[in-house]
Design an enzyme around this catalytic site. Structure first.
Site, PDB file in Angstrom:
ATOM      1  N   SER A   1     -35.183  -5.740  28.660  1.00  0.00           N
ATOM      2  CA  SER A   1     -34.831  -6.862  27.442  1.00  0.00           C
ATOM      3  C   SER A   1     -35.415  -6.146  26.141  1.00  0.00           C
ATOM      4  O   SER A   1     -34.970  -6.271  25.222  1.00  0.00           O
ATOM      5  CB  SER A   1     -35.413  -7.995  27.679  1.00  0.00           C
TER       6      SER A   1
ATOM      7  N   VAL B   1     -40.224  -9.615  39.225  1.00  0.00           N
ATOM      8  CA  VAL B   1     -40.301  -8.213  40.251  1.00  0.00           C
ATOM      9  C   VAL B   1     -41.421  -8.825  40.986  1.00  0.00           C
ATOM     10  O   VAL B   1     -41.683  -7.811  42.203  1.00  0.00           O
ATOM     11  CB  VAL B   1     -40.490  -7.034  39.649  1.00  0.00           C
TER      12      VAL B   1
ATOM     13  N   ASN C   1     -40.170  -0.121  35.421  1.00  0.00           N
ATOM     14  CA  ASN C   1     -40.799  -0.141  33.719  1.00  0.00           C
ATOM     15  C   ASN C   1     -41.605  -1.673  33.570  1.00  0.00           C
ATOM     16  O   ASN C   1     -42.236  -1.594  32.760  1.00  0.00           O
ATOM     17  CB  ASN C   1     -39.548  -0.006  32.839  1.00  0.00           C
TER      18      ASN C   1
ATOM     19  N   SER D   1     -49.227   4.728  32.212  1.00  0.00           N
ATOM     20  CA  SER D   1     -49.840   4.553  30.959  1.00  0.00           C
ATOM     21  C   SER D   1     -50.869   5.582  30.921  1.00  0.00           C
ATOM     22  O   SER D   1     -51.663   5.657  31.729  1.00  0.00           O
ATOM     23  CB  SER D   1     -50.381   3.266  30.508  1.00  0.00           C
TER      24      SER D   1
ATOM     25  N   TYR E   1     -54.999  -3.985  33.362  1.00  0.00           N
ATOM     26  CA  TYR E   1     -53.801  -3.227  33.027  1.00  0.00           C
ATOM     27  C   TYR E   1     -54.040  -1.727  33.397  1.00  0.00           C
ATOM     28  O   TYR E   1     -53.170  -1.061  34.150  1.00  0.00           O
ATOM     29  CB  TYR E   1     -53.527  -3.198  31.645  1.00  0.00           C
ATOM     30  N   CYS E   2     -55.280  -1.114  33.258  1.00  0.00           N
ATOM     31  CA  CYS E   2     -55.645   0.247  33.426  1.00  0.00           C
ATOM     32  C   CYS E   2     -55.550   0.356  35.069  1.00  0.00           C
ATOM     33  O   CYS E   2     -54.877   1.288  35.728  1.00  0.00           O
ATOM     34  CB  CYS E   2     -56.940   0.439  33.019  1.00  0.00           C
TER      35      CYS E   2
ATOM     36  N   LYS F   1     -52.123   0.468  36.542  1.00  0.00           N
ATOM     37  CA  LYS F   1     -51.162   1.467  35.951  1.00  0.00           C
ATOM     38  C   LYS F   1     -51.866   2.963  36.825  1.00  0.00           C
ATOM     39  O   LYS F   1     -51.251   3.757  37.490  1.00  0.00           O
ATOM     40  CB  LYS F   1     -51.420   2.226  34.626  1.00  0.00           C
TER      41      LYS F   1
END
Lengths: 245, 77
Positions: free
Chosen positions: A13, A62, A88, A140, A153-154, A157
């Site tokens: 989006s 997802v 993504n 990332s 987050y780290c 990824k």
């Protein structure tokens, strides 16, 4: 480069996902655009269609296996096959480790890592039968370097890079390549809202002395999705202006 | 309508890319028909789809020959 290939992209989006879908469409791909914000995804698909691309919008969380299965089923019923999967979809729930809530950890891992696993598992069933496919995971630079305030987050990824390598080994026999693209600091809605001073500070840490653009990322994805990249698998391509080497 | 035996043999031949004459009852997927671990997983998934059954991992491990597969499907359906 990807003429008439069918590409499924999650998180379309806005931001990088939207840029990737735009680039693939501009090069002839048919687009299955998945997102949690159906209205925004449908608006985007309407733009693609107006430009002559065959495309559908599908609402999908997802992190929910049943929704992912339905997404892949819809894609198959519409276009008959899936040639390219771009994992993504991703979120952030930043906070220092000492104060990070368990739910913020879980939410980020569920969408960023488990989501990619679920999408890859579902799409692989088709791709192994097809005996070809391209899977591209958007990771990332902070999954490589770490970043204070982004433990969840780290970790997600970095985990996704491990998933990339493992899947690359399992699926190579079926002529399916699995790679990752690791963006550095990219100019999106998120970084646009930072104060100018902070943006300059960020740019000073980047050898190429600027923030990246969405196009910088989508061009790398386009290459990996194309026939030109058929001998590349299990790799993480950094697109970060040199901030991590 | 083909018999279960014929349908199983056809799927094995298709999935493993071998001639149907090679797909005899005693043939073992890995030793005789050249299947690897990914092939056997795909084969089990193809059988599940064709016969609308769910084959547990534990059962799947025991399906090593063409006869194993035919017997399993006969029992399950």
């Amino acid at each position: 480069m990807v003429q008439d290939k069918v590409a499924l992209i999650t998180g379309t989006s806005r931001g990088i996902g939207r840029g990737i879908a735009t680039a693939l469409a501009a090069n002839g791909a048919k687009i299955v655009a998945a997102g949690t914000n159906l209205q925004a995804t449908e608006d985007f698909v309407a733009e693609l269609k107006a430009a002559g691309t065959e495309a559908i919008a599908v609402r999908c969380d997802v992190s929910v296996a049943a929704e992912v299965e339905q997404l892949v089923k819809t894609a198959k019923e519409t276009f008959g096959r899936i040639d390219i999967l771009v994992n993504n979809a991703g979120i952030t729930r930043d906070g220092l480790l000492l104060r990070m809530k368990e739910e913020d950890w879980d939410a980020v891992l569920d969408i960023n890592l488990k989501g990619a696993f679920l999408c890859t598992r579902a799409v692989s069933k088709l791709m192994t039968k097809q005996r070809c496919g391209r899977i591209i995971n958007i990771v990332s630079v902070v999954g490589q370097t770490g970043n204070p305030g982004q433990a969840n987050y780290c970790a997600s990824k970095a985990g996704l890079m491990g998933l990339t390598r493992s899947n690359a080994q399992e699926l190579a026999k079926r002529n399916i390549t699995v790679n990752a693209v690791a963006p550095g600091f990219i100019a999106t809605d998120m970084t646009d809202s930072l104060p100018e001073e902070q943006r300059q500070d960020l740019a000073a840490r980047i050898p190429l002395a600027r923030l990246g653009s969405v196009e910088d990322i989508s061009h790398a994805v386009l290459f990996l999705a194309s026939d030109h990249a058929g001998y590349i698998t299990g790799q993480v391509i950094g697109v970060n202006g040199g901030m991590y080497m | 309508m083909a018999s279960i035996e014929e349908r199983v043999k056809q799927i094995v031949a298709e999935q493993l890319g071998v001639d149907e004459e090679q797909v005899v009852d005693s043939a073992a997927f890995m030793d005789d028909l050249g299947a690897d671990s990914l092939d056997t997983v795909e084969l089990v998934m193809a059988l599940e789809e064709e016969f609308d059954v769910e084959i547990s991992d534990e059962d799947a491990e025991k399906i090593q020959t063409v006869k194993n597969a035919i017997d399993y499907i006969n029992k399950a359906s």
